[in-house]
Design a protein around this motif. Structure first.
Motif, short mmCIF file in Angstrom:
data_model
loop_
_atom_site.label_atom_id
_atom_site.label_comp_id
_atom_site.label_asym_id
_atom_site.label_seq_id
_atom_site.Cartn_x
_atom_site.Cartn_y
_atom_site.Cartn_z
N ALA A 36 0.82 -1.21 0.00
CA ALA A 36 0.00 0.00 0.00
C ALA A 36 0.85 1.25 0.00
O ALA A 36 0.50 2.27 -0.62
CB ALA A 36 -0.93 -0.01 1.21
N GLU A 37 2.01 1.20 0.66
CA GLU A 37 2.88 2.37 0.69
C GLU A 37 3.59 2.58 -0.65
O GLU A 37 3.94 3.71 -0.99
CB GLU A 37 3.90 2.22 1.82
N ILE A 38 3.81 1.51 -1.39
CA ILE A 38 4.39 1.66 -2.73
C ILE A 38 3.44 2.46 -3.61
O ILE A 38 3.86 3.28 -4.43
CB ILE A 38 4.70 0.28 -3.33
N GLY A 39 2.13 2.23 -3.44
CA GLY A 39 1.14 3.15 -3.98
C GLY A 39 0.87 3.08 -5.46
O GLY A 39 0.60 4.11 -6.07
N LEU A 40 0.92 1.90 -6.06
CA LEU A 40 0.61 1.76 -7.48
C LEU A 40 -0.64 0.91 -7.61
O LEU A 40 -0.63 -0.28 -7.27
CB LEU A 40 1.79 1.10 -8.22
N ASP A 41 -1.72 1.48 -8.14
CA ASP A 41 -2.99 0.77 -8.14
C ASP A 41 -3.25 -0.04 -9.41
O ASP A 41 -4.33 -0.61 -9.56
CB ASP A 41 -4.15 1.74 -7.88
N ASP A 42 -2.28 -0.11 -10.31
CA ASP A 42 -2.44 -0.95 -11.50
C ASP A 42 -1.62 -2.23 -11.39
O ASP A 42 -1.36 -2.90 -12.38
CB ASP A 42 -2.08 -0.18 -12.77
N VAL A 43 -1.22 -2.58 -10.18
CA VAL A 43 -0.39 -3.76 -9.91
C VAL A 43 -1.20 -4.76 -9.10
O VAL A 43 -1.97 -4.38 -8.21
CB VAL A 43 0.89 -3.36 -9.14
N ALA A 44 -1.04 -6.04 -9.41
CA ALA A 44 -1.60 -7.11 -8.57
C ALA A 44 -0.55 -7.50 -7.53
O ALA A 44 0.63 -7.59 -7.84
CB ALA A 44 -1.96 -8.31 -9.43
N TYR A 45 -1.00 -7.72 -6.32
CA TYR A 45 -0.10 -8.14 -5.24
C TYR A 45 -0.56 -9.48 -4.69
O TYR A 45 -1.75 -9.65 -4.38
CB TYR A 45 -0.10 -7.10 -4.12
N VAL A 46 0.36 -10.41 -4.58
CA VAL A 46 0.06 -11.70 -3.97
C VAL A 46 1.07 -11.92 -2.85
O VAL A 46 2.26 -11.65 -3.01
CB VAL A 46 0.08 -12.85 -4.99
N ALA A 47 0.58 -12.39 -1.71
CA ALA A 47 1.43 -12.52 -0.53
C ALA A 47 1.24 -13.90 0.10
O ALA A 47 0.25 -14.14 0.80
CB ALA A 47 1.12 -11.43 0.48
N PRO A 48 2.17 -14.82 -0.14
CA PRO A 48 2.08 -16.12 0.53
C PRO A 48 2.37 -15.98 2.02
O PRO A 48 3.10 -15.08 2.44
CB PRO A 48 3.17 -16.94 -0.17
N GLU A 49 1.77 -16.87 2.81
CA GLU A 49 1.98 -16.83 4.25
C GLU A 49 2.69 -18.11 4.71
O GLU A 49 2.26 -19.22 4.39
CB GLU A 49 0.65 -16.69 4.99
N ALA A 50 3.77 -17.93 5.44
CA ALA A 50 4.55 -19.06 5.92
C ALA A 50 3.83 -19.76 7.07
O ALA A 50 3.24 -19.10 7.92
CB ALA A 50 5.92 -18.59 6.39
N PRO A 51 3.89 -21.09 7.12
CA PRO A 51 3.34 -21.81 8.28
C PRO A 51 4.04 -21.35 9.56
O PRO A 51 5.27 -21.28 9.61
CB PRO A 51 3.65 -23.28 7.97
N GLY A 52 3.25 -21.00 10.57
CA GLY A 52 3.86 -20.55 11.81
C GLY A 52 4.58 -19.23 11.70
O GLY A 52 5.39 -18.88 12.58
#
Length: 218
Positions: A36-52
């Motif tokens: 959100a701080e990078i602030g580019l709204d034409d980009v898709a963001y995907v964020a994997p979550e590590a176990p634990g």
């Protein structure tokens, strides 16, 4: 199976997709706040979550076998995301990898093992994985992929010599490296780094009518 959070545009309609890799003890939600701080709204963001909330149990400077099998699983998780995006018509040169701390270490190691032309690589406070003296004879070329790597000169978790070694490995493999060292900075991400990441992502990938300038700073 690694859970994946999404924000921004759907990858199919985005100018590019950024895979955001969180640090130890953090979450996908935490690293998406950085997006959100990078602030580019034409980009898709995907964020994997590590176990634990950790990708591997010990320091990235530990013998690699001590961090197995978690390290291999973490690298496979990134590989699966990249291949899923490519199967959804997002080519590698429209995929960026961004990470902080343990996430930065993981993305650098993943990219080094899977060299190719990416939209951008952004490592906030990270370095290649393994103890001093680990061979760095990775195959392949980055074909001019831009890499930003930034870190404090007194980071308690990331030795400066590993940052510099990592930057040199990527230069040797054909990346265009922007290496920045910040005197006396804490283990964090500063406003200059956010601006550098936004500059790399802006203008990469295919154009869209809704592209906007960066507004994210901290």
């Amino acid at each position: 199976m690694t859970s994946v959070l999404r924000a921004g545009r759907p990858p199919a309609s985005a100018r590019l997709t950024a895979i955001m890799v969180h640090g130890r003890g953090a979450s996908g939600h935490d690293i998406l706040a950085l997006a959100a701080e990078i602030g580019l709204d034409d980009v898709a963001y995907v964020a994997p979550e590590a176990p634990g909330h950790t990708w591997y149990p010990y320091s990235f400077l530990s013998p690699i076998e001590q961090n197995e099998p978690q390290l291999t699983h973490a690298l496979q998780a990134l590989d699966e995301i990249v291949h899923d995006l490519m199967a959804e018509q997002t080519p590698r040169d429209r995929i960026a990898l961004i990470g902080f701390s343990q996430g930065a270490c993981l993305l650098l190691e993943f990219a080094a093992r899977h060299a190719g032309r990416y939209a951008a690589l952004v490592a906030f406070s990270g370095g290649l994985i393994g103890p001093p003296g680990t061979p760095r004879d990775y195959p392949g070329s980055f074909d001019g992929t831009p890499l930003f790597i930034g870190c404090s000169d007194v980071d308690p978790h990331i030795p400066l010599d590993r940052v510099r070694e990592s930057a040199e490995v990527f230069r040797r493999m054909g990346a265009s490296v922007d290496e920045r060292v910040y005197p006396d900075m804490a283990h964090t991400v500063n406003r200059d780094e956010i601006a550098a990441a936004a500059a790399l992502l802006r203008g990469k990938g295919r154009p869209t009518r809704s592209a906007v300038p960066d507004t994210g700073r901290r």
